[in-house]
Design a protein around this motif. Structure first.
Motif, PDB file in Angstrom:
ATOM      1  N   UNK A  75      25.388   2.520   6.593  1.00  0.00           N
ATOM      2  CA  UNK A  75      25.428   3.389   5.418  1.00  0.00           C
ATOM      3  C   UNK A  75      24.303   3.047   4.442  1.00  0.00           C
ATOM      4  N   UNK A  76      24.002   1.773   4.301  1.00  0.00           N
ATOM      5  CA  UNK A  76      22.911   1.363   3.425  1.00  0.00           C
ATOM      6  C   UNK A  76      21.589   1.931   3.937  1.00  0.00           C
ATOM      7  N   UNK A  77      21.361   1.850   5.248  1.00  0.00           N
ATOM      8  CA  UNK A  77      20.135   2.399   5.827  1.00  0.00           C
ATOM      9  C   UNK A  77      20.050   3.904   5.623  1.00  0.00           C
ATOM     10  N   UNK A  78      21.173   4.598   5.829  1.00  0.00           N
ATOM     11  CA  UNK A  78      21.191   6.047   5.628  1.00  0.00           C
ATOM     12  C   UNK A  78      20.860   6.395   4.177  1.00  0.00           C
ATOM     13  N   UNK A  79      21.413   5.638   3.250  1.00  0.00           N
ATOM     14  CA  UNK A  79      21.152   5.887   1.827  1.00  0.00           C
ATOM     15  C   UNK A  79      19.688   5.651   1.497  1.00  0.00           C
ATOM     16  N   UNK A  80      19.115   4.576   2.027  1.00  0.00           N
ATOM     17  CA  UNK A  80      17.697   4.292   1.789  1.00  0.00           C
ATOM     18  C   UNK A  80      16.817   5.403   2.347  1.00  0.00           C
ATOM     19  N   UNK A  81      17.155   5.906   3.531  1.00  0.00           N
ATOM     20  CA  UNK A  81      16.391   7.009   4.116  1.00  0.00           C
ATOM     21  C   UNK A  81      16.496   8.270   3.253  1.00  0.00           C
ATOM     22  N   UNK A  82      17.702   8.553   2.758  1.00  0.00           N
ATOM     23  CA  UNK A  82      17.909   9.729   1.914  1.00  0.00           C
ATOM     24  C   UNK A  82      17.054   9.640   0.643  1.00  0.00           C
ATOM     25  N   UNK A  83      17.094   8.470  -0.011  1.00  0.00           N
ATOM     26  CA  UNK A  83      16.312   8.323  -1.235  1.00  0.00           C
ATOM     27  C   UNK A  83      14.815   8.362  -0.952  1.00  0.00           C
ATOM     28  N   UNK A  84      14.389   7.870   0.197  1.00  0.00           N
ATOM     29  CA  UNK A  84      12.975   7.961   0.565  1.00  0.00           C
ATOM     30  C   UNK A  84      12.565   9.426   0.726  1.00  0.00           C
ATOM     31  N   UNK A  86      14.010  11.967  -0.773  1.00  0.00           N
ATOM     32  CA  UNK A  86      14.030  12.556  -2.119  1.00  0.00           C
ATOM     33  C   UNK A  86      12.754  12.186  -2.882  1.00  0.00           C
ATOM     34  N   UNK A  87      12.320  10.933  -2.754  1.00  0.00           N
ATOM     35  CA  UNK A  87      11.087  10.505  -3.424  1.00  0.00           C
ATOM     36  C   UNK A  87       9.888  11.275  -2.884  1.00  0.00           C
ATOM     37  N   UNK A  88       9.866  11.498  -1.569  1.00  0.00           N
ATOM     38  CA  UNK A  88       8.772  12.259  -0.956  1.00  0.00           C
ATOM     39  C   UNK A  88       8.775  13.699  -1.466  1.00  0.00           C
ATOM     40  N   UNK A  89       9.961  14.298  -1.540  1.00  0.00           N
ATOM     41  CA  UNK A  89      10.064  15.675  -2.036  1.00  0.00           C
ATOM     42  C   UNK A  89       9.644  15.758  -3.501  1.00  0.00           C
ATOM     43  N   UNK A  90      10.046  14.765  -4.279  1.00  0.00           N
ATOM     44  CA  UNK A  90       9.682  14.775  -5.699  1.00  0.00           C
ATOM     45  C   UNK A  90       8.167  14.628  -5.875  1.00  0.00           C
ATOM     46  N   UNK A  91       7.552  13.805  -5.033  1.00  0.00           N
ATOM     47  CA  UNK A  91       6.107  13.602  -5.136  1.00  0.00           C
ATOM     48  C   UNK A  91       5.331  14.879  -4.812  1.00  0.00           C
ATOM     49  N   UNK A  92       5.878  15.729  -3.936  1.00  0.00           N
ATOM     50  CA  UNK A  92       5.160  16.949  -3.560  1.00  0.00           C
ATOM     51  C   UNK A  92       5.623  18.168  -4.362  1.00  0.00           C
ATOM     52  N   UNK A  93       6.561  17.980  -5.264  1.00  0.00           N
ATOM     53  CA  UNK A  93       7.074  19.110  -6.055  1.00  0.00           C
ATOM     54  C   UNK A  93       6.045  19.541  -7.105  1.00  0.00           C
ATOM     55  N   UNK A  94       6.032  20.833  -7.377  1.00  0.00           N
ATOM     56  CA  UNK A  94       5.154  21.368  -8.419  1.00  0.00           C
ATOM     57  C   UNK A  94       6.005  22.099  -9.444  1.00  0.00           C
ATOM     58  N   UNK A  95       5.558  22.130 -10.694  1.00  0.00           N
ATOM     59  CA  UNK A  95       6.351  22.820 -11.718  1.00  0.00           C
ATOM     60  C   UNK A  95       6.331  24.333 -11.502  1.00  0.00           C
ATOM     61  N   UNK A  96       7.353  24.979 -11.995  1.00  0.00           N
ATOM     62  CA  UNK A  96       7.438  26.438 -11.897  1.00  0.00           C
ATOM     63  C   UNK A  96       6.344  27.070 -12.764  1.00  0.00           C
TER      64      UNK A  96
END
Length: 116
Positions: A75-84, A86-96
């Motif tokens: 579960x810890x590994x799954x959580x770390x992968x999920x947050x990774x 999310x961080x990747x998605x946030x880094x590539x996000x652009x404002x509306x």
């Protein structure tokens, strides 16, 4: 865990609980069930058990819920992968685009559903 470590562990248990079987067949039985388990983890599990339980620990208690520990690791590994992710998605996000929210609110207030 080595056989000598099983004997050390059994001595620790016998020091706290006087009704413990320390015979050779019991050492063999414990060794067979603990030979794949780390000695230091078994010692800590026995120590924790002694703090809260008036009865000697069983093999499952010495192992300390190894299955639960594996599940927690997974579960810890799954959580770390999920947050990774999310961080990747946030880094590539652009404002509306500017004014997008106001345009949407205006269309909702006017009842218009199609964009012209």
């Amino acid at each position: 865990m080595k056989r000598a470590q099983v004997i050390d562990l059994l001595i620790k248990i016998a020091e706290e609980y006087n009704q413990v079987d320390t015979s050779d067949p019991e050492v063999d039985r414990l060794y067979e069930n603990l030979k794949d388990f780390p000695f230091d983890v078994a010692c800590e599990n026995v120590r924790q058990h002694m703090l809260t339980n008036p009865w000697p620990p069983k093999i499952a208690q010495i192992r300390g819920g190894a299955g639960d520990q594996r599940d927690q690791g997974w579960l810890k590994n799954q959580t770390e992968e999920y947050f990774a992710e999310r961080d990747k998605a946030q880094a590539s996000a652009t404002p509306m685009p500017t004014g997008w929210k106001e345009e949407l609110y205006a269309r909702l207030k006017s009842g218009a559903t199609a964009r012209h």
